[in-house]
Design an enzyme around this catalytic site. Structure first.
Site, PDB file in Angstrom:
ATOM      1  N   ASP A  32      42.553  37.806  39.119  1.00 35.75           N
ATOM      2  CA  ASP A  32      43.312  37.304  37.955  1.00 35.75           C
ATOM      3  C   ASP A  32      42.613  37.464  36.597  1.00 35.75           C
ATOM      4  OD1 ASP A  32      44.845  36.559  40.111  1.00 35.75           O
ATOM      5  OD2 ASP A  32      44.945  34.436  39.618  1.00 35.75           O
ATOM      6  N   LYS A  40      50.761  37.831  43.184  1.00 37.92           N
ATOM      7  CA  LYS A  40      50.923  36.568  43.916  1.00 37.92           C
ATOM      8  C   LYS A  40      51.568  35.525  43.023  1.00 37.92           C
ATOM      9  CE  LYS A  40      46.264  35.130  42.703  1.00 37.92           C
ATOM     10  NZ  LYS A  40      46.661  33.977  41.855  1.00 37.92           N
ATOM     11  N   CYS A  74      41.701  30.062  41.610  1.00 36.11           N
ATOM     12  CA  CYS A  74      41.986  31.270  42.385  1.00 36.11           C
ATOM     13  C   CYS A  74      40.754  31.931  42.982  1.00 36.11           C
ATOM     14  CB  CYS A  74      42.826  32.234  41.546  1.00 36.11           C
ATOM     15  SG  CYS A  74      44.474  31.520  41.249  1.00 36.11           S
TER      16      CYS A  74
HETATM   17  C1  VGL Z   1      45.142  30.127  38.391  1.00 39.15           C
HETATM   18  C2  VGL Z   1      45.977  28.038  37.902  1.00 39.15           C
HETATM   19  C3  VGL Z   1      47.275  28.523  38.002  1.00 39.15           C
HETATM   20  C4  VGL Z   1      43.952  30.988  38.600  1.00 39.15           C
HETATM   21  C5  VGL Z   1      46.436  30.622  38.506  1.00 39.15           C
HETATM   22  O1  VGL Z   1      44.058  32.225  38.467  1.00 39.15           O
HETATM   23  O2  VGL Z   1      42.884  30.438  38.906  1.00 39.15           O
HETATM   24  N1  VGL Z   1      44.936  28.837  38.101  1.00 39.15           N
HETATM   25  N2  VGL Z   1      47.485  29.816  38.293  1.00 39.15           N
END
Ligand code: VGL
Ligand code: ZN
Length: 205
Positions: free
Chosen positions: A9, A107, A152
């Site tokens: 991410d 995702k 994540c």
């Molecule tokens: C994430 C919170 C919500 C992350 C993704 O990438 O850690 N955290 N969505």
């Protein structure tokens, strides 16, 4: 034995100034770019939510980010709208090297459930396909980097360990949200006690 780098991410919305910022998240980009050539395989995950996603506080009247609700039977932290499909916030950081990415695993696409891990949704009901991607290339060892350490990165690492991969996490190639003070440090501690090796980027290669 084959090693893969998993870049979690590394998207605009998790950068300073983004919708769900991590502190100094942009500082990891040059570190991650330096690490990439040390791995024969590079994978990336991408948080990729529809606008009606159940993790967005905006989809629950009266709720604000940071509150926890029950979403389909599991606890869900509510977030500001982030990484909405096809928006600039969902794109990878513009300086991230993407040429060597073998596959991008999207995702969080199901509005009814979140997916912190790159491998499964938060209820472990559906797989994303990352495990098959790794197994089909005989990957045994994974190195995890990215955002956010306490969400994540943490869940991707814990799932990788449960699936039997040898896992290293590069501390200086991760940044966290730190909703509560100490969340980042406890995430590293949990990953370490579960079996991941926490390393520095200078130890790679
Ligand atoms: C994430 C919170 C919500 C992350 C993704 O990438 O850690 N955290 N969505
Ligand atoms: Zn998300």
């Amino acid at each position: 034995m084959t090693k893969a780098l998993i870049m979690v991410d590394i998207q605009n919305d998790f950068m300073p100034g983004g919708a769900l910022p991590t502190r100094e998240g942009d500082a990891i980009v040059e570190v991650v770019n330096r690490l990439q050539p040390h791995f024969p395989l590079v994978f990336a995950t991408q948080d990729w939510h529809p606008q009606n996603h159940g993790s967005f506080a905006s989809n629950h009247p009266g709720k604000t980010p940071g509150e926890v609700i029950d979403l389909g039977g599991i606890q869900q932290v509510l977030w500001p709208d982030h990484c909405v499909q096809e928006t600039q916030g969902a794109e990878f950081h513009p300086d991230l090297d993407v040429d060597r990415i073998e596959a991008v695993i999207r995702k969080g696409t199901d509005p009814a459930i979140d997916s912190y891990s790159g491998f499964f949704d938060n209820a472990h009901r559906k797989a994303t396909g990352l495990e098959e991607q790794l197994r089909s290339r005989d990957v045994t060892d994974v190195c995890v980097v990215g955002l956010a350490t306490d969400y994540c990165v943490r869940f991707t690492t814990l799932d990788a360990l449960a699936l039997g991969f040898k896992v290293a996490v590069v501390r200086d190639a991760c940044r966290g949200v730190e909703l509560q003070d100490g969340d980042i440090e406890s995430a590293f501690e949990e990953m370490r006690t579960t079996g991941a090796e926490i390393v520095g980027s200078s130890q790679i290669g």
